[in-house]
Design an enzyme around this catalytic site. Structure first.
Site, PDB file in Angstrom:
ATOM      1  CG  ASP A 109      -8.653  -0.721   4.587  1.00  0.00           C
ATOM      2  OD1 ASP A 109      -9.584  -0.305   4.940  1.00  0.00           O
ATOM      3  OD2 ASP A 109      -7.713  -0.668   5.008  1.00  0.00           O
TER       4      ASP A 109
ATOM      5  CG  HIS B 286      -8.846   2.054   1.807  1.00  0.00           C
ATOM      6  ND1 HIS B 286      -7.481   1.527   1.448  1.00  0.00           N
ATOM      7  CD2 HIS B 286      -8.516   2.352   3.197  1.00  0.00           C
ATOM      8  CE1 HIS B 286      -6.545   1.843   2.432  1.00  0.00           C
ATOM      9  NE2 HIS B 286      -7.379   2.210   3.385  1.00  0.00           N
TER      10      HIS B 286
ATOM     11  CG  HIS C 193      -6.078  -4.104   5.144  1.00  0.00           C
ATOM     12  ND1 HIS C 193      -5.240  -3.152   4.860  1.00  0.00           N
ATOM     13  CD2 HIS C 193      -5.420  -5.312   5.205  1.00  0.00           C
ATOM     14  CE1 HIS C 193      -4.047  -3.717   4.847  1.00  0.00           C
ATOM     15  NE2 HIS C 193      -4.032  -5.235   5.165  1.00  0.00           N
TER      16      HIS C 193
ATOM     17  CD  GLU D  80      -4.631  -1.426   1.849  1.00  0.00           C
ATOM     18  OE1 GLU D  80      -3.433  -1.747   2.439  1.00  0.00           O
ATOM     19  OE2 GLU D  80      -5.505  -1.130   3.021  1.00  0.00           O
TER      20      GLU D  80
ATOM     21  CG  ASP E  18      -5.423  -1.438   8.120  1.00  0.00           C
ATOM     22  OD1 ASP E  18      -4.736  -0.776   9.170  1.00  0.00           O
ATOM     23  OD2 ASP E  18      -5.633  -0.788   7.234  1.00  0.00           O
TER      24      ASP E  18
ATOM     25  CG  ASP F 157      -9.250   4.953   5.746  1.00  0.00           C
ATOM     26  OD1 ASP F 157      -9.642   3.956   6.400  1.00  0.00           O
ATOM     27  OD2 ASP F 157      -7.906   4.780   5.333  1.00  0.00           O
TER      28      ASP F 157
ATOM     29  CG  ASP G 119      -7.917   2.900   9.723  1.00  0.00           C
ATOM     30  OD1 ASP G 119      -7.957   1.831   9.037  1.00  0.00           O
ATOM     31  OD2 ASP G 119      -7.571   4.121   8.996  1.00  0.00           O
TER      32      ASP G 119
ATOM     33  CE  LYS H 290      -6.297   6.079   2.582  1.00  0.00           C
ATOM     34  NZ  LYS H 290      -5.545   6.024   3.834  1.00  0.00           N
TER      35      LYS H 290
ATOM     36  CD1 TRP I   5      -2.787   1.849   0.398  1.00  0.00           C
ATOM     37  CD2 TRP I   5      -1.318   2.638   2.164  1.00  0.00           C
ATOM     38  NE1 TRP I   5      -3.146   3.137   0.879  1.00  0.00           N
ATOM     39  CE2 TRP I   5      -2.303   3.537   1.569  1.00  0.00           C
ATOM     40  CE3 TRP I   5      -0.385   2.799   3.075  1.00  0.00           C
ATOM     41  CZ2 TRP I   5      -2.195   4.717   2.246  1.00  0.00           C
ATOM     42  CZ3 TRP I   5      -0.089   3.822   3.533  1.00  0.00           C
ATOM     43  CH2 TRP I   5      -1.170   5.077   3.176  1.00  0.00           C
TER      44      TRP I   5
HETATM   45  C1  RNT Z   1      -3.881   2.835   4.899  1.00  0.00           C
HETATM   46  C2  RNT Z   1      -4.102   1.383   4.538  1.00  0.00           C
HETATM   47  C3  RNT Z   1      -2.925   0.539   5.151  1.00  0.00           C
HETATM   48  C4  RNT Z   1      -2.436   1.014   6.487  1.00  0.00           C
HETATM   49  C5  RNT Z   1      -1.459   0.239   6.898  1.00  0.00           C
HETATM   50  C6  RNT Z   1      -0.979   0.796   8.164  1.00  0.00           C
HETATM   51  O1  RNT Z   1      -4.985   3.662   4.478  1.00  0.00           O
HETATM   52  O2  RNT Z   1      -5.302   0.843   5.046  1.00  0.00           O
HETATM   53  O3  RNT Z   1      -3.260  -0.598   5.044  1.00  0.00           O
HETATM   54  O4  RNT Z   1      -3.499   1.030   7.378  1.00  0.00           O
HETATM   55  O5  RNT Z   1      -0.630  -0.400   6.231  1.00  0.00           O
HETATM   56 ZN    ZN Z   2      -5.642  -0.880   4.931  1.00  0.00          ZN
END
Ligand code: RNT
Ligand code: ZN
Length: 424
Positions: free
Chosen positions: A259, A262, A286, A226, A326, A294, A296, A228, A185
């Site tokens: 993810d 994302h 993820h 990955e 994640d 985003d 998290d 985004k 990523w």
């Molecule tokens: C970032 C991505 C990625 C990170 C990690 C730390 O938006 O989701 O996966 O969260 O690699």
């Molecule tokens: Zn991620």
């Protein structure tokens, strides 16, 4: 096994059996699912290589809950505690900045030996390892570009880092006897409307081709990419968008990583799995929890998590989907964050395995949407909790909220005495 948990399970087993669902077989299947638990929840994505470096890449951790891990030893101790409260055998997902070494080594020079302590620990605990190059929190990523950078020298640095990362991944896989997923990523993108959207994508494609040029045994290393939609500072344009990596992954036989944070806030990844499964060699998830962006947040048993579980079960995708977590929340106990998010993900899978899929499908095919809705809704109050509690005790971990006192004691004895001084 507490008698009350055993009794509740026996009753639940009968209720599910009436619908042809064999709870013992379900638990057997659940025990074979490995989740990839991300190390970076333990220390707010700081890592150990560049302690003075601020977190960059357009991601952000909020909160200053005390007791974050400051060393690889502390992080492993915290992970040990978390895994003692999570049923099943799982994997740990490392980032390159978590190298366990006293050497001063830059990202492009990393070698498997810098992670030997992690491998030894994982082997001893029966855990698998996954890996990620860290294309952020580094001076060479300061302007927000890495693999798609317009400066060939900077681009090369990140290419070399990603190549080194794949070799580390292959070493993990070979050492531990199970494939390591190495996930790329990058944060690359523009805050404001670009004049040229194409050129950075051309450069990214070329860089990836170089990164993946070395053939590695897929029994040891599996590559993932990955995408985004946007990050902080890359609101207008992200080079590695979903379409970019869909194309790249499908053309080059890479795992596509989805993810859950994302995409647009109303665009769930659960609805993408069946479609992607028809074309992609495999999928990496993820599992995260975006809140308005985003963000998290720690994963909880919400509708989208349940729907992800259902799609994996009903589409028979568990065998070729790698489920990674994640999230990073610095506002609560970080060990508890792992336990909550990982247990919730397992619960979502268990719930999905305990649903009357056949009956729902038949109702749907015969156009009886009334039955489909009624059955799906009634099953929400079937005693899945009794099955979960039984699974926990069967695996020697606390049922229900009983794990919390363990974390509280650990916090008092281990985490709080750490203090803040050694963190920077
Ligand atoms: C970032 C991505 C990625 C990170 C990690 C730390 O938006 O989701 O996966 O969260 O690699
Ligand atoms: Zn991620």
């Amino acid at each position: 096994m507490k008698p009350i948990i055993q009794e509740a399970y026996e009753l639940a087993r009968k209720q599910y059996a009436a619908h042809g669902i064999d709870t013992d077989a379900v638990l057997e299947e659940l025990s074979r699912i490995k989740l990839s638990v991300h190390c970076w929840q333990g220390d707010d994505v700081r890592g150990f290589l560049f302690k003075e470096q601020e977190l960059s890449g357009g991601i952000s951790v909020t909160g200053s809950y005390p007791g974050a891990a400051r060393t690889p030893q502390e992080l492993r101790s915290d992970l040990d505690k978390a895994f003692s409260l999570i049923p099943g055998k799982h994997k740990v997902n490392l980032h390159a900045i978590y190298a366990d070494t006293s050497e001063k080594v830059d990202l492009d020079e990393l070698e498997p030996r810098h992670f030997q302590a992690w491998v030894d620990w994982a082997a001893q605990k029966g855990l698998g390892l996954d890996f990620n190059p860290t294309c952020f929190s580094h001076p060479k990523a300061d302007d927000g570009f890495t693999l798609s950078h317009s400066d060939p020298a900077i681009r090369q640095f990140w290419i070399d880092h990603c190549k080194a990362s794949r070799r580390i991944g292959a070493y993990f896989g070979e050492s531990l006897g199970q494939p390591c997923v190495t996930n790329v990523w990058i944060p690359d993108g523009y805050k404001d409307i670009p004049a040229d959207r194409l050129a950075p994508r051309v450069r990214l494609k070329e860089s990836l081709d170089e990164v993946f040029a070395e053939q590695l045994d897929e029994a040891f290393n599996l590559d993932a990419v990955e995408s985004k939609l946007f990050g902080i500072g890359s609101e207008a344009y992200v080079v590695g968008s979903h379409e970019f990596y869909m194309g790249y992954g499908l053309q080059n036989n890479k795992l596509i990583c989805l993810d859950s944070g994302h995409f647009h806030p109303t665009e769930p990844i659960s609805n993408k799995l069946s479609a992607l499964s028809l074309f992609a060699p495999g999928i990496l998830l993820h599992v995260s929890r975006p809140m308005r962006w985003d963000s998290d947040h720690v994963v909880i048993l919400d509708d989208e998590l349940l729907e992800i579980g259902r799609e994996l079960v009903r589409g028979q995708l568990l065998g070729r989907t790698h489920i990674g977590l994640d999230f990073f929340d610095g506002s609560i106990n970080r060990v508890a964050a792992w336990v909550i998010g990982t247990r919730s993900t397992l619960k979502a899978l268990l719930r999905a395995l305990l649903e009357p899929v056949q009956a729902l499908r038949e109702a749907e095919l015969s156009g009886d949407y009334t039955t489909r809705l009624a059955l799906a809704e009634e099953f929400k109050s079937y005693p899945f909790g009794a099955v979960w509690d039984y699974y926990c005790e069967q695996n020697g971990v606390p049922a229900r909220e009983d794990w919390l006192s363990d974390v509280k004691a650990y916090e008092q004895e281990v985490q709080l005495p750490r203090g803040e001084e050694a963190r920077v």
